[in-house]
Design a protein around this motif. Structure first.
Motif, PDB file in Angstrom:
ATOM      1  N   MET A   1      34.397-150.913 -30.070  1.00 23.98           N
ATOM      2  CA  MET A   1      33.460-152.020 -30.271  1.00 23.98           C
ATOM      3  C   MET A   1      32.438-152.078 -29.135  1.00 23.98           C
ATOM      4  N   ILE A   2      32.895-151.838 -27.905  1.00 25.00           N
ATOM      5  CA  ILE A   2      31.975-151.809 -26.764  1.00 25.00           C
ATOM      6  C   ILE A   2      30.935-150.718 -26.954  1.00 25.00           C
ATOM      7  N   SER A   3      31.397-149.541 -27.370  1.00 29.52           N
ATOM      8  CA  SER A   3      30.499-148.398 -27.549  1.00 29.52           C
ATOM      9  C   SER A   3      29.427-148.666 -28.595  1.00 29.52           C
ATOM     10  N   LYS A   4      29.771-149.375 -29.655  1.00 29.12           N
ATOM     11  CA  LYS A   4      28.835-149.582 -30.767  1.00 29.12           C
ATOM     12  C   LYS A   4      28.028-150.870 -30.661  1.00 29.12           C
ATOM     13  N   ARG A   5      28.619-151.928 -30.101  1.00 30.71           N
ATOM     14  CA  ARG A   5      27.991-153.246 -30.205  1.00 30.71           C
ATOM     15  C   ARG A   5      27.609-153.901 -28.889  1.00 30.71           C
ATOM     16  N   PHE A   6      28.155-153.437 -27.780  1.00 28.54           N
ATOM     17  CA  PHE A   6      27.880-154.118 -26.517  1.00 28.54           C
ATOM     18  C   PHE A   6      26.418-153.936 -26.113  1.00 28.54           C
ATOM     19  N   LYS A   7      25.754-155.047 -25.837  1.00 31.80           N
ATOM     20  CA  LYS A   7      24.362-155.031 -25.410  1.00 31.80           C
ATOM     21  C   LYS A   7      24.292-155.464 -23.947  1.00 31.80           C
ATOM     22  N   PHE A   8      23.705-154.631 -23.135  1.00 33.73           N
ATOM     23  CA  PHE A   8      23.583-154.918 -21.709  1.00 33.73           C
ATOM     24  C   PHE A   8      22.142-155.327 -21.431  1.00 33.73           C
ATOM     25  N   GLU A   9      21.826-156.561 -21.792  1.00 31.04           N
ATOM     26  CA  GLU A   9      20.443-157.034 -21.696  1.00 31.04           C
ATOM     27  C   GLU A   9      19.920-157.027 -20.268  1.00 31.04           C
ATOM     28  N   GLU A  10      20.796-157.156 -19.289  1.00 31.74           N
ATOM     29  CA  GLU A  10      20.373-157.212 -17.892  1.00 31.74           C
ATOM     30  C   GLU A  10      20.207-155.822 -17.273  1.00 31.74           C
ATOM     31  N   TYR A  11      20.171-154.805 -18.117  1.00 31.78           N
ATOM     32  CA  TYR A  11      20.096-153.405 -17.668  1.00 31.78           C
ATOM     33  C   TYR A  11      18.987-153.187 -16.628  1.00 31.78           C
ATOM     34  N   GLY A  12      17.769-153.600 -16.937  1.00 27.29           N
ATOM     35  CA  GLY A  12      16.643-153.374 -16.030  1.00 27.29           C
ATOM     36  C   GLY A  12      16.811-154.083 -14.700  1.00 27.29           C
ATOM     37  N   GLU A  13      17.294-155.332 -14.754  1.00 28.77           N
ATOM     38  CA  GLU A  13      17.488-156.097 -13.532  1.00 28.77           C
ATOM     39  C   GLU A  13      18.598-155.487 -12.682  1.00 28.77           C
ATOM     40  N   VAL A  14      19.672-155.067 -13.313  1.00 25.69           N
ATOM     41  CA  VAL A  14      20.782-154.441 -12.578  1.00 25.69           C
ATOM     42  C   VAL A  14      20.324-153.159 -11.899  1.00 25.69           C
ATOM     43  N   LYS A  15      19.511-152.384 -12.565  1.00 25.55           N
ATOM     44  CA  LYS A  15      19.019-151.123 -11.992  1.00 25.55           C
ATOM     45  C   LYS A  15      18.222-151.362 -10.710  1.00 25.55           C
ATOM     46  N   LYS A  16      17.515-152.494 -10.641  1.00 21.72           N
ATOM     47  CA  LYS A  16      16.723-152.793  -9.451  1.00 21.72           C
ATOM     48  C   LYS A  16      17.631-153.035  -8.244  1.00 21.72           C
ATOM     49  N   HIS A  17      18.754-153.704  -8.467  1.00 20.26           N
ATOM     50  CA  HIS A  17      19.642-154.067  -7.367  1.00 20.26           C
ATOM     51  C   HIS A  17      20.763-153.059  -7.151  1.00 20.26           C
ATOM     52  N   TYR A  18      20.958-152.177  -8.115  1.00 19.17           N
ATOM     53  CA  TYR A  18      21.983-151.139  -8.019  1.00 19.17           C
ATOM     54  C   TYR A  18      21.389-149.865  -8.628  1.00 19.17           C
ATOM     55  N   PRO A  19      20.543-149.128  -7.873  1.00 16.61           N
ATOM     56  CA  PRO A  19      19.863-147.944  -8.414  1.00 16.61           C
ATOM     57  C   PRO A  19      20.858-146.847  -8.788  1.00 16.61           C
ATOM     58  N   HIS A  20      20.867-146.469 -10.061  1.00 14.18           N
ATOM     59  CA  HIS A  20      21.778-145.426 -10.527  1.00 14.18           C
ATOM     60  C   HIS A  20      21.272-144.901 -11.875  1.00 14.18           C
ATOM     61  N   GLY A  21      21.761-143.748 -12.258  1.00 12.58           N
ATOM     62  CA  GLY A  21      21.409-143.237 -13.567  1.00 12.58           C
ATOM     63  C   GLY A  21      21.579-141.733 -13.685  1.00 12.58           C
ATOM     64  N   PHE A  22      21.524-141.248 -14.920  1.00 14.38           N
ATOM     65  CA  PHE A  22      21.550-139.806 -15.192  1.00 14.38           C
ATOM     66  C   PHE A  22      20.135-139.257 -15.109  1.00 14.38           C
ATOM     67  N   HIS A  23      20.032-138.034 -14.561  1.00  9.61           N
ATOM     68  CA  HIS A  23      18.708-137.441 -14.398  1.00  9.61           C
ATOM     69  C   HIS A  23      18.793-135.924 -14.495  1.00  9.61           C
ATOM     70  N   LYS A  24      18.416-135.385 -15.649  1.00 14.05           N
ATOM     71  CA  LYS A  24      18.320-133.942 -15.889  1.00 14.05           C
ATOM     72  C   LYS A  24      19.662-133.234 -15.683  1.00 14.05           C
ATOM     73  N   VAL A  25      19.615-131.909 -15.395  1.00 12.41           N
ATOM     74  CA  VAL A  25      20.846-131.101 -15.332  1.00 12.41           C
ATOM     75  C   VAL A  25      20.836-130.183 -14.117  1.00 12.41           C
ATOM     76  N   ASP A  26      22.031-129.721 -13.723  1.00 12.32           N
ATOM     77  CA  ASP A  26      22.119-128.768 -12.616  1.00 12.32           C
ATOM     78  C   ASP A  26      21.893-127.345 -13.134  1.00 12.32           C
ATOM     79  N   LYS A  27      22.071-126.360 -12.283  1.00 11.74           N
ATOM     80  CA  LYS A  27      21.784-124.971 -12.647  1.00 11.74           C
ATOM     81  C   LYS A  27      22.735-124.437 -13.718  1.00 11.74           C
ATOM     82  N   SER A  28      23.869-125.070 -13.901  1.00 12.85           N
ATOM     83  CA  SER A  28      24.822-124.649 -14.929  1.00 12.85           C
ATOM     84  C   SER A  28      24.694-125.473 -16.202  1.00 12.85           C
TER      85      SER A  28
END
Length: 439
Positions: A93-120
């Protein structure tokens, strides 16, 4: 643990439910011994009626086998604990329905995320721990909601990021390369809320998403962080610690061995800015956003949903090379061998325990015998009175008294009948030859 990257024939991509079989151009062949262990694991779960239709794919099972060093019983317990947690926490249910509306605000105070790939071809995950504003973070969300968001991201990684990276790199990808920038982080940062969040995330990742970390680079580590690291590492298992590399400010050379500069953000010494997305950690840039790749994954994940359980059962023997030409009655051979070996080991352990008990009691009996010999040894006074015959009578009485005591002691010690019989023979022999002691 690194993915196998040789002689690929098939590639397995897990969507949390079934294996996604790519064309022959994506060549992957799993290690044959691991295949046999996965087959045995499937059969063990089937035997106990615990093989789920949705999570019985190769990639999920192999992760839990590696987590417990291929111990089938321990892997089964960990896997069943994982299934129970999914139900109790309502993960689907979390995977399909959970909405994290504060996503943008959280990113400002806790910078994190996926970004591209390594050499493998593995996805890169980055956190800038030194820039976390915990008070502002806790005002924008709660630990409970952030944990749900973390679970949703883990599910997305399994069902989308890993499959997309596998398709793009044409080899099996099932783990991430992670970078933690800890510039300015020290003991003062490990407050009670920070500890609570860290421990909850670690518990989830270690117990329910094992073997999804390929390598962890901790960069810009100061002396203050190294003190904190001594406390943090106690919460990590040995397999995770083996993948961690703590680096100071001169980390770039290590990162560039694993990641192309074009895929590394400028704040880590690379060339990428992702200016069109508001920064690299807001971009979520990677093969998982390629429309064609996403379409392939979506098409595969929707095919056969109605008979997914039947497909899972058919896969019980799909990857066992030794059984492919045998009839279905031989599908349990690996499990039977395992069960026989386990029974033999248990029987051997039982016999060893019995021998150890017998040896222990024998040692006690021998010690008692030594005490008796010492007690009945004639002293100088007995020798002096030997001519009158008084000592011989006294000595015989003493033997009988000691014998009765030894029988009582031996019975209390529960020594074997054989040991007691030998002890009795000793006394008969000793009394019948006691005259020699006085000659």
């Amino acid at each position: 643990m690194q993915e196998t990257e040789v002689s690929y024939r098939k590639i397995h991509i897990s969507d949390g439910g079934e294996d996604f079989m790519q064309p022959d151009s994506l060549n992957e062949e799993h290690n044959s011994s691991e295949e046999q262990m996965v087959e045995a694991f499937r059969n063990l779960l089937l035997l106990h009626g615990e093989l789920p239709a949705k999570h019985g794919d190769h990639n999920t099972l192999i992760r839990f086998l590696r987590m417990r060093d291929f111990d089938l019983e321990k892997s089964k317990d960990a896997f069943l604990n994982y299934l129970k947690w999914r139900v109790d926490s309502k993960v689907d249910m979390i995977s399909k329905r959970f909405k994290f509306e504060e996503y943008g605000e959280v990113k400002k105070h806790y910078p994190h995320g996926f970004h591209k790939v390594d050499k493998s071809g593995r996805p890169i995950y980055i956190e800038r721990i030194g820039m976390v504003d915990l008070n502002a973070f806790l005002k924008s969300t709660t630990i409970e909601r952030y944990v749900k968001y973390h679970i949703r991201e883990q599910e997305t990684t399994l069902s989308l990021r890993f499959p997309a990276c596998s398709i793009a790199s044409e080899k099996h990808v099932s783990s991430t390369t992670t970078i933690l920038d800890v510039s300015g982080v020290g003991m003062s940062n490990f407050s009670k809320p920070a500890r609570s969040l860290f421990m909850e995330i670690q518990k989830i990742d270690n117990n329910y998403y094992p073997e999804t970390l390929h390598r962890l680079f901790v960069v810009n580590a100061s002396s203050g962080f190294r003190m904190l690291w001594l406390a943090l590492k106690t919460f990590l298992d040995a397999r995770t610690l083996a993948k961690v590399q703590v680096l100071g400010p001169n980390y770039l050379g290590e990162l560039l061995e694993a990641i192309d500069p074009s895929n590394l953000p400028t704040f880590l010494g690379g060339n990428c800015t992702c200016s069109d997305h508001g920064g690299c950690l807001f971009s979520d840039e990677g093969p998982w956003n390629d429309p064609d790749i996403k379409a392939k994954i979506q098409e595969t994940s929707t095919i056969g949903d109605a008979d997914l359980e039947e497909q899972t059962l058919e896969k019980v023997s799909e990857y066992a090379p030794a059984n492919r030409k045998e009839d279905s009655g031989k599908n349990m051979i690996t499990l039977q061998k395992y069960a026989s070996m386990k029974a033999a080991v248990k029987e051997s352990q039982k016999r060893i325990q019995m021998l150890e008990m017998s040896l222990h009691e024998t040692k006690k009996a021998l010690n008692g015998l030594a005490e008796i010999i010492e007690a009945i040894k004639p002293n100088q006074t007995e020798k002096n009175y030997s001519k009158t015959g008084l000592a011989r009578k006294t000595y015989g009485d003493k033997c009988n008294h000691v014998w009765s005591q030894s029988v009582s002691h031996a019975t209390a010690r529960v020594i074997s009948a054989t040991q007691l019989h030998l002890l009795h023979l000793f006394f008969i022999f000793y009394q019948s030859n006691s005259t020699a002691l006085f000659d």
